[in-house]
Design an enzyme around this catalytic site. Structure first.
Site, PDB file in Angstrom:
ATOM      1  N   ARG A   1      21.468  49.798   2.200  1.00 48.08           N
ATOM      2  CA  ARG A   1      22.117  51.045   2.174  1.00 48.08           C
ATOM      3  C   ARG A   1      23.484  51.090   3.551  1.00 48.08           C
ATOM      4  O   ARG A   1      23.106  50.502   4.580  1.00 48.08           O
ATOM      5  CB  ARG A   1      21.301  52.139   2.703  1.00 48.08           C
ATOM      6  CG  ARG A   1      20.395  52.607   1.576  1.00 48.08           C
ATOM      7  CD  ARG A   1      19.695  53.825   2.132  1.00 48.08           C
ATOM      8  NE  ARG A   1      18.858  54.589   1.026  1.00 48.08           N
ATOM      9  CZ  ARG A   1      17.438  54.299   0.948  1.00 48.08           C
ATOM     10  NH1 ARG A   1      16.937  53.274   1.872  1.00 48.08           N
ATOM     11  NH2 ARG A   1      16.732  54.912   0.083  1.00 48.08           N
TER      12      ARG A   1
ATOM     13  N   ARG B   1      15.148  67.046  -3.391  1.00 51.01           N
ATOM     14  CA  ARG B   1      14.152  66.054  -2.556  1.00 51.01           C
ATOM     15  C   ARG B   1      13.737  66.456  -1.099  1.00 51.01           C
ATOM     16  O   ARG B   1      12.801  65.971  -0.719  1.00 51.01           O
ATOM     17  CB  ARG B   1      14.768  64.822  -2.753  1.00 51.01           C
ATOM     18  CG  ARG B   1      15.951  64.321  -2.093  1.00 51.01           C
ATOM     19  CD  ARG B   1      16.576  62.881  -2.751  1.00 51.01           C
ATOM     20  NE  ARG B   1      16.490  62.107  -1.550  1.00 51.01           N
ATOM     21  CZ  ARG B   1      17.301  61.109  -1.430  1.00 51.01           C
ATOM     22  NH1 ARG B   1      17.812  60.646  -2.867  1.00 51.01           N
ATOM     23  NH2 ARG B   1      16.820  60.096  -0.726  1.00 51.01           N
TER      24      ARG B   1
ATOM     25  N   CYS C   1      14.080  50.681  -6.267  1.00 53.41           N
ATOM     26  CA  CYS C   1      14.527  50.752  -4.976  1.00 53.41           C
ATOM     27  C   CYS C   1      14.097  51.946  -4.412  1.00 53.41           C
ATOM     28  O   CYS C   1      14.323  52.300  -3.180  1.00 53.41           O
ATOM     29  CB  CYS C   1      15.703  50.155  -4.561  1.00 53.41           C
ATOM     30  SG  CYS C   1      17.063  51.346  -5.486  1.00 53.41           S
TER      31      CYS C   1
ATOM     32  N   ASN D   1      14.240  58.228  -6.150  1.00 51.70           N
ATOM     33  CA  ASN D   1      14.241  59.455  -5.127  1.00 51.70           C
ATOM     34  C   ASN D   1      15.076  60.408  -5.909  1.00 51.70           C
ATOM     35  O   ASN D   1      14.722  61.489  -5.750  1.00 51.70           O
ATOM     36  CB  ASN D   1      14.851  59.316  -3.632  1.00 51.70           C
ATOM     37  CG  ASN D   1      13.947  57.866  -3.097  1.00 51.70           C
ATOM     38  OD1 ASN D   1      13.158  57.565  -3.355  1.00 51.70           O
ATOM     39  ND2 ASN D   1      14.677  57.312  -2.197  1.00 51.70           N
ATOM     40  N   ASP D   2      16.356  59.953  -6.144  1.00 49.13           N
ATOM     41  CA  ASP D   2      17.095  60.956  -6.895  1.00 49.13           C
ATOM     42  C   ASP D   2      16.852  61.296  -8.303  1.00 49.13           C
ATOM     43  O   ASP D   2      17.024  62.564  -8.984  1.00 49.13           O
ATOM     44  CB  ASP D   2      18.588  60.230  -6.966  1.00 49.13           C
ATOM     45  CG  ASP D   2      19.265  60.735  -5.475  1.00 49.13           C
ATOM     46  OD1 ASP D   2      19.182  61.979  -4.834  1.00 49.13           O
ATOM     47  OD2 ASP D   2      19.824  59.652  -4.777  1.00 49.13           O
TER      48      ASP D   2
ATOM     49  N   HIS E   1      13.097  65.706  13.862  1.00 50.07           N
ATOM     50  CA  HIS E   1      13.448  64.389  14.573  1.00 50.07           C
ATOM     51  C   HIS E   1      12.169  63.670  15.244  1.00 50.07           C
ATOM     52  O   HIS E   1      12.032  62.508  15.331  1.00 50.07           O
ATOM     53  CB  HIS E   1      14.929  64.440  15.353  1.00 50.07           C
ATOM     54  CG  HIS E   1      15.902  64.322  14.492  1.00 50.07           C
ATOM     55  ND1 HIS E   1      16.972  65.234  14.524  1.00 50.07           N
ATOM     56  CD2 HIS E   1      16.408  63.395  13.689  1.00 50.07           C
ATOM     57  CE1 HIS E   1      18.173  64.683  13.679  1.00 50.07           C
ATOM     58  NE2 HIS E   1      17.539  63.611  13.307  1.00 50.07           N
TER      59      HIS E   1
ATOM     60  N   ARG F   1      24.644  48.188  -1.095  1.00 50.96           N
ATOM     61  CA  ARG F   1      25.377  49.367  -1.939  1.00 50.96           C
ATOM     62  C   ARG F   1      26.495  49.882  -1.739  1.00 50.96           C
ATOM     63  O   ARG F   1      26.398  50.258  -0.248  1.00 50.96           O
ATOM     64  CB  ARG F   1      24.258  50.249  -1.830  1.00 50.96           C
ATOM     65  CG  ARG F   1      24.481  51.615  -3.017  1.00 50.96           C
ATOM     66  CD  ARG F   1      23.212  52.401  -3.146  1.00 50.96           C
ATOM     67  NE  ARG F   1      23.096  53.175  -1.768  1.00 50.96           N
ATOM     68  CZ  ARG F   1      22.044  53.975  -1.800  1.00 50.96           C
ATOM     69  NH1 ARG F   1      21.118  54.178  -2.872  1.00 50.96           N
ATOM     70  NH2 ARG F   1      21.822  54.707  -0.930  1.00 50.96           N
TER      71      ARG F   1
ATOM     72  N   GLU G   1      19.970  56.629 -11.226  1.00 50.08           N
ATOM     73  CA  GLU G   1      19.235  57.708 -10.565  1.00 50.08           C
ATOM     74  C   GLU G   1      19.658  59.036 -10.964  1.00 50.08           C
ATOM     75  O   GLU G   1      19.436  59.924 -10.385  1.00 50.08           O
ATOM     76  CB  GLU G   1      19.641  57.647  -8.947  1.00 50.08           C
ATOM     77  CG  GLU G   1      21.022  57.591  -8.509  1.00 50.08           C
ATOM     78  CD  GLU G   1      21.244  57.127  -7.293  1.00 50.08           C
ATOM     79  OE1 GLU G   1      20.326  57.103  -6.607  1.00 50.08           O
ATOM     80  OE2 GLU G   1      22.173  56.649  -6.932  1.00 50.08           O
TER      81      GLU G   1
HETATM   82  C1  PEP Z   1      17.106  56.507  -4.662  1.00 47.32           C
HETATM   83  O1  PEP Z   1      17.564  57.557  -4.877  1.00 47.32           O
HETATM   84  O2  PEP Z   1      15.945  56.364  -5.108  1.00 47.32           O
HETATM   85  C2  PEP Z   1      17.720  55.732  -3.787  1.00 47.32           C
HETATM   86  C3  PEP Z   1      16.978  54.389  -3.306  1.00 47.32           C
HETATM   87  O3  PEP Z   1      18.921  55.994  -3.031  1.00 47.32           O
HETATM   88  P1  PEP Z   1      18.778  57.110  -1.727  1.00 47.32           P
HETATM   89  O4  PEP Z   1      17.511  57.296  -1.339  1.00 47.32           O
HETATM   90  O5  PEP Z   1      19.538  56.452  -0.916  1.00 47.32           O
HETATM   91  O6  PEP Z   1      19.707  58.276  -2.314  1.00 47.32           O
HETATM   92 MG    MG Z   2      19.629  57.909  -4.363  1.00 44.26          MG
END
Ligand code: PEP
Ligand code: MG
Length: 572
Positions: free
Chosen positions: A298, A469, A506, A458-459, A191, A334, A435
């Site tokens: 988000r 991740r 995104c 990201n996912d 943190h 979302r 994703e």
């Molecule tokens: C993603 O998975 O790329 C995304 C934008 O959503 P989050 O990071 O909230 O899982």
């Molecule tokens: Mg995601």
């Protein structure tokens, strides 16, 4: 000159005099408490506990004011630790059973928790040890009636050097003249590191023995980009770093000229750049960037650290001003992607002790199990629609049935509001996050059901490459340029464009300067990026020729080596 290498925790360069934060060793002696006094000792402990809670309230108010809800939530972690039976029950029990002083009973209890944390494999959880120390130290200082030694003694702008820096200390850095900090302990996901990034304070952590090598007054340089600390830097090093710092400041200033100008490639192709938002606190700075809208709002934060879900009223009170602030540009809300590493305390039936939480009850899966939660959130989002342009996005979609299930609830929510006389526009676009590889692979079928898609890289990277991740151990395998990712992204964009629909990215990839040329060449229509990178990404897009980027991608999708792809894209 001595150069030591640590973990780059927060980017930027700081040059200045060191201020060594001495380790305040707290010595705890075991004292025997007479049987007739043990109850009083328990009472003393409880008073210290209450005082610590009051401290946390004050720190939370400060975090909220300075950094927003996201970071103020850190304090909830501390409250959870304070409320843990290991503290609230075990300590009084030790005092009563063993007839010992509260300080000793507490330090024993803390040691037990510390050992549990230390054994954890996951770096994220191991790092929470620092939160435990932070809370433990506050509690002990109340018991010992010691004023917590603060940073207020620092008069001139300095670079803080410490064995360890607690997250709550980090919050005080800005107002105490701190240019940057270095610590012996700590990791990238602590943190303390996250707070430093938000506060834009350069920092290097995990340096092992910096606090023994540096004395107060020594000149040092913190290179938060490379993770380097230079002690007694040579005149040449000072000149070099001063130049670099000056240059990055100038670059940041120069970026201001991109506010309000369109994101058009060098050969005239218009691309949209929007912002990602995680909480309403970001509203003012995000709107000041004048983006093409919010590509991802988000909403998880609304559901975390609380025992009950947010009401429709509570949510629409947030969604309406956000919608209004960006109108006529669209805002994509979302539905909550809770689960995974975003655990809730809502007491829902479901995500508990999952062996693989990222593959467990998360996102749309939780909402389909609890349609009432989904309906409330849809209604709150739709209530904002008359105030601007609202679009609704579903996370973690892996099949057509999930979209259909959500759409039914969306339709009901819409109808209900119309029947209640709310002037919701007839059409509110509904889209999905792509994703999960299954959604990417059968996107042609899913597109029949939705108005737009947004790629969550990201996912998507985590699930396609089977690389967690948030796991440092496999971080080197988490590769946005992996040929499989490039091919999959290409397939998603092509499939969507064939249906005349738009593709947004995104995930963090859209905010990564190295990856942006790749996404431009792939034909991504909308980049939704973190506000801090917004102007930089726009600048990059404006410097690229679409024609060249397309030609490069034509080659890249046939390549089988990530480095080769990176080299090719790097030339754009
Ligand atoms: C993603 O998975 O790329 C995304 C934008 O959503 P989050 O990071 O909230 O899982
Ligand atoms: Mg995601």
């Amino acid at each position: 000159m001595i150069v030591i290498k640590g973990v780059p925790a927060s980017a930027g360069i700081a040059i200045g005099r060191a201020y060594l934060l001495e380790n305040e060793e707290i010595v705890i002696n075991r004292l025997d408490i007479a049987p007739q006094r043990v109850r009083l000792e328990v009472k003393r402990f409880k008073l210290a506990l209450e005082a610590t809670h009051r401290d946390l309230d004050a720190t939370e108010a400060k975090a909220l004011k300075m950094l927003g809800k996201e970071h103020a939530r850190l304090i909830d972690t501390h409250r959870l630790i304070l409320r843990d039976p290991l503290i609230t029950k075990d300590v009084p029990k030790r005092i009563l059973d063993e007839g010992v002083n509260a300080e000793f009973a507490l330090s024993e209890a803390l040691e037990v928790v510390n050992q549990t944390f230390e054994k954890m494999q996951d770096e994220f959880f191991r790092e929470r040890r620092h939160d435990l120390f932070d809370v433990g130290k506050r509690l002990l200082s109340h018991l010992l009636k010691q004023e917590k030694k603060g940073l207020t003694d620092i008069k001139a702008p300095s670079i803080l050097v410490a064995r360890n820096l607690l997250p709550s200390d980090t919050l005080n850095l800005r107002e105490n003249n701190i240019l940057g900090f270095v610590t012996d302990l700590g990791g990238k996901s602590s943190h303390t590191a996250l707070l430093a990034q938000s506060m834009e304070i350069p920092a290097v952590v995990g340096l092992s023995d910096a606090s023994q090598r540096v004395k107060t007054g020594d000149q040092i340089i913190v290179d938060g980009d490379q993770g380097l600390v230079l002690i007694h830097p040579s005149p040449e090093a000072i000149v070099k770093y001063e130049k670099a710092r000056e240059q990055s400041l100038q670059e940041e200033e120069a970026l201001e000229r991109f506010v309000g100008v369109p994101a058009t490639t060098a050969d005239g192709i218009r691309v949209r750049v929007k912002v990602n938002m995680d909480s309403p606190e970001e509203l003012k700075p995000a709107a000041a960037l004048r983006p093409d809208g919010v590509g991802l709002f988000r909403t998880e934060y609304l559901y975390l650290n609380r025992p009950s879900a947010p009401t429709e009223e509570e949510q629409s009170r947030i969604y309406i001003p956000v919608t209004r602030a960006f109108a006529p540009q669209p805002v994509v809300f979302r539905t909550a992607d809770i689960g995974g590493d975003r655990l809730t305390q809502l007491g829902l039936e479901g995500p508990k002790n999952e062996a693989n939480p990222f593959m467990g009850l998360r996102g749309i899966r939780i909402f389909l199990k609890h349609p009432d939660l989904m309906k409330t959130q849809f209604r709150a989002m739709l209530r904002a629609a008359p105030y601007g342009k609202v679009e609704v996005l579903l996370p973690m979609i892996s099949s057509i049935e999930e979209i259909q299930g959500a759409r039914r609830v969306f339709f009901e929510a819409h109808q209900e509001l119309l029947a209640e006389g709310v002037e919701v526009p007839k059409k509110v676009p509904l889209g999905i996050m792509v994703e999960i590889p299954s959604a990417a692979l059968m996107l042609d079928a899913l597109l029949d059901e939705v108005d737009f898609v947004s790629i969550g890289t990201n996912d998507l990277i985590q699930y396609t490459l089977a690389v967690d991740r948030i796991n440092e151990e496999v971080a080197h395998l988490y590769d946005p340029f992996h040929p499989a990712i490039v091919r999959l992204l290409h397939q998603i964009v092509e499939t969507t464009h064939r249906r005349d629909k738009k593709v947004t990215v995104c995930g963090e990839m859209a905010s990564d300067p190295r990856a942006v040329p790749l996404l431009v060449g792939l034909g991504v229509d909308v980049f939704s990026v973190t506000p801090r990178m917004f102007l930089r990404i726009k600048q990059i897009i404006r410097s690229i020729r679409m024609e060249d980027a397309r030609a490069a991608i034509h080659k890249a999708v046939r390549m089988s080596d990530s480095r080769e792809i990176q080299r090719l894209v790097g030339e754009l």
